[in-house]
Design a protein around this motif. Structure first.
Motif, PDB file in Angstrom:
ATOM      1  N   LEU A 188       0.825  -1.209   0.000  1.00  0.00           N
ATOM      2  CA  LEU A 188       0.000   0.000   0.000  1.00  0.00           C
ATOM      3  C   LEU A 188       0.859   1.259   0.000  1.00  0.00           C
ATOM      4  N   ALA A 189       1.927   1.259   0.781  1.00  0.00           N
ATOM      5  CA  ALA A 189       2.803   2.435   0.828  1.00  0.00           C
ATOM      6  C   ALA A 189       3.417   2.705  -0.544  1.00  0.00           C
ATOM      7  N   ASN A 190       3.699   1.638  -1.300  1.00  0.00           N
ATOM      8  CA  ASN A 190       4.263   1.802  -2.648  1.00  0.00           C
ATOM      9  C   ASN A 190       3.266   2.435  -3.605  1.00  0.00           C
ATOM     10  N   ARG A 191       1.990   2.274  -3.355  1.00  0.00           N
ATOM     11  CA  ARG A 191       0.938   2.814  -4.228  1.00  0.00           C
ATOM     12  C   ARG A 191       0.468   4.203  -3.807  1.00  0.00           C
ATOM     13  N   GLU A 192       0.842   4.614  -2.614  1.00  0.00           N
ATOM     14  CA  GLU A 192       0.266   5.823  -2.025  1.00  0.00           C
ATOM     15  C   GLU A 192       0.335   7.042  -2.947  1.00  0.00           C
ATOM     16  N   GLU A 193       1.506   7.339  -3.477  1.00  0.00           N
ATOM     17  CA  GLU A 193       1.662   8.547  -4.301  1.00  0.00           C
ATOM     18  C   GLU A 193       0.790   8.498  -5.552  1.00  0.00           C
ATOM     19  N   GLY A 216      -4.238  10.482  -8.184  1.00  0.00           N
ATOM     20  CA  GLY A 216      -5.354  10.104  -9.052  1.00  0.00           C
ATOM     21  C   GLY A 216      -4.940   9.299 -10.268  1.00  0.00           C
ATOM     22  N   LYS A 217      -3.699   8.818 -10.314  1.00  0.00           N
ATOM     23  CA  LYS A 217      -3.231   8.035 -11.461  1.00  0.00           C
ATOM     24  C   LYS A 217      -3.538   6.558 -11.305  1.00  0.00           C
ATOM     25  N   LEU A 218      -3.932   6.152 -10.093  1.00  0.00           N
ATOM     26  CA  LEU A 218      -4.219   4.754  -9.806  1.00  0.00           C
ATOM     27  C   LEU A 218      -5.344   4.694  -8.784  1.00  0.00           C
ATOM     28  N   THR A 219      -6.237   3.741  -8.950  1.00  0.00           N
ATOM     29  CA  THR A 219      -7.232   3.473  -7.918  1.00  0.00           C
ATOM     30  C   THR A 219      -6.994   2.062  -7.414  1.00  0.00           C
ATOM     31  N   SER A 220      -7.269   1.843  -6.151  1.00  0.00           N
ATOM     32  CA  SER A 220      -7.071   0.527  -5.550  1.00  0.00           C
ATOM     33  C   SER A 220      -8.221   0.206  -4.613  1.00  0.00           C
ATOM     34  N   LEU A 228      -7.466   7.277   2.187  1.00  0.00           N
ATOM     35  CA  LEU A 228      -6.265   8.120   2.273  1.00  0.00           C
ATOM     36  C   LEU A 228      -6.639   9.585   2.468  1.00  0.00           C
ATOM     37  N   LYS A 229      -7.704   9.995   1.814  1.00  0.00           N
ATOM     38  CA  LYS A 229      -8.134  11.388   1.878  1.00  0.00           C
ATOM     39  C   LYS A 229      -8.717  11.734   3.249  1.00  0.00           C
ATOM     40  N   ASN A 230      -9.298  10.730   3.914  1.00  0.00           N
ATOM     41  CA  ASN A 230     -10.017  10.976   5.160  1.00  0.00           C
ATOM     42  C   ASN A 230      -9.310  10.504   6.427  1.00  0.00           C
ATOM     43  N   GLU A 231      -8.191   9.796   6.286  1.00  0.00           N
ATOM     44  CA  GLU A 231      -7.486   9.279   7.458  1.00  0.00           C
ATOM     45  C   GLU A 231      -5.985   9.476   7.315  1.00  0.00           C
ATOM     46  N   ASN A 232      -5.311   9.509   8.443  1.00  0.00           N
ATOM     47  CA  ASN A 232      -3.852   9.555   8.458  1.00  0.00           C
ATOM     48  C   ASN A 232      -3.339   8.120   8.371  1.00  0.00           C
ATOM     49  N   TYR A 279      -0.903   3.233   9.986  1.00  0.00           N
ATOM     50  CA  TYR A 279      -1.019   1.932   9.308  1.00  0.00           C
ATOM     51  C   TYR A 279       0.324   1.548   8.687  1.00  0.00           C
ATOM     52  N   PHE A 280       0.961   2.500   8.009  1.00  0.00           N
ATOM     53  CA  PHE A 280       2.238   2.222   7.352  1.00  0.00           C
ATOM     54  C   PHE A 280       3.323   1.875   8.372  1.00  0.00           C
TER      55      PHE A 280
END
Length: 117
Positions: free
Chosen positions: A2-7, A12-16, A40-44, A48-49
Motif C-alpha cells: 500500500l505504501a508503494n501505491r500511495e503517491e 489520481g493516477k491509480l485506484t485501488s 487516504l483522503k479521510n485518514e492519516n 497503518y504504514f
C-alpha cells in the motif's frame, strides 16, 4: 504494497480496492472492500504504514460484513459505484473510466485491472 501505491493513488493516477478479512477488537470476524484513495483522503495512514494501527474495514467502506452479527453495508465512494444486485456477485464500477471490477478471486478482475495479494 500500500505504501508503494500511495503517491499514485493520491495523484489520481491509480485506484485501488483493498479486501480485508480479519478479527475486530471484539473478537468478531469482519470483512470488507475499502476504496484506498477515499480512506487516504479521510485518514492519516502513517499509523497503518508504521504498523501502529491495523487497517480494518468499516461500515462506511465500499462494503462491510460482520460474520457474527451478520451486519452488511455497501456504500459507493467518490471513485467507485457498488453493484451488488448482479448475478456475478459483488462488482465495483470505476466512476472515472466506467470499467467494472470483479472482485471474485476466481474470476478475471476486468479490463485494465490486476489483482495483487
Amino acid at each position: 504494497a500500500l505504501a508503494n501505491r500511495e503517491e499514485l493513488v493520491r495523484n489520481g493516477k491509480l485506484t485501488s480496492i483493498i479486501f480485508i478479512r480479519d478479527t475486530n477488537g471484539k473478537g468478531q470476524e469482519v470483512s470488507g472492500y475499502i476504496d484506498f484513495a477515499h480512506r487516504l483522503k479521510n485518514e492519516n495512514f502513517e499509523l497503518y504504514f508504521d504498523r501502529k494501527k491495523k487497517l480494518m474495514p468499516k461500515p462506511t467502506d465500499l462494503s462491510y460484513y460482520n460474520w457474527e452479527t451478520q451486519t452488511s453495508t455497501s456504500n459507493s465512494s467518490p471513485n467507485f459505484q457498488v453493484i451488488a444486485d448482479n448475478e456475478a456477485g459483488l462488482l465495483f464500477k470505476n466512476k472515472r473510466d466506467r470499467k467494472v471490477i470483479n472482485v471474485d478471486p476466481s474470476a478475471n478482475p476486468g479490463d485494465n485491472s490486476t489483482r495483487t495479494e
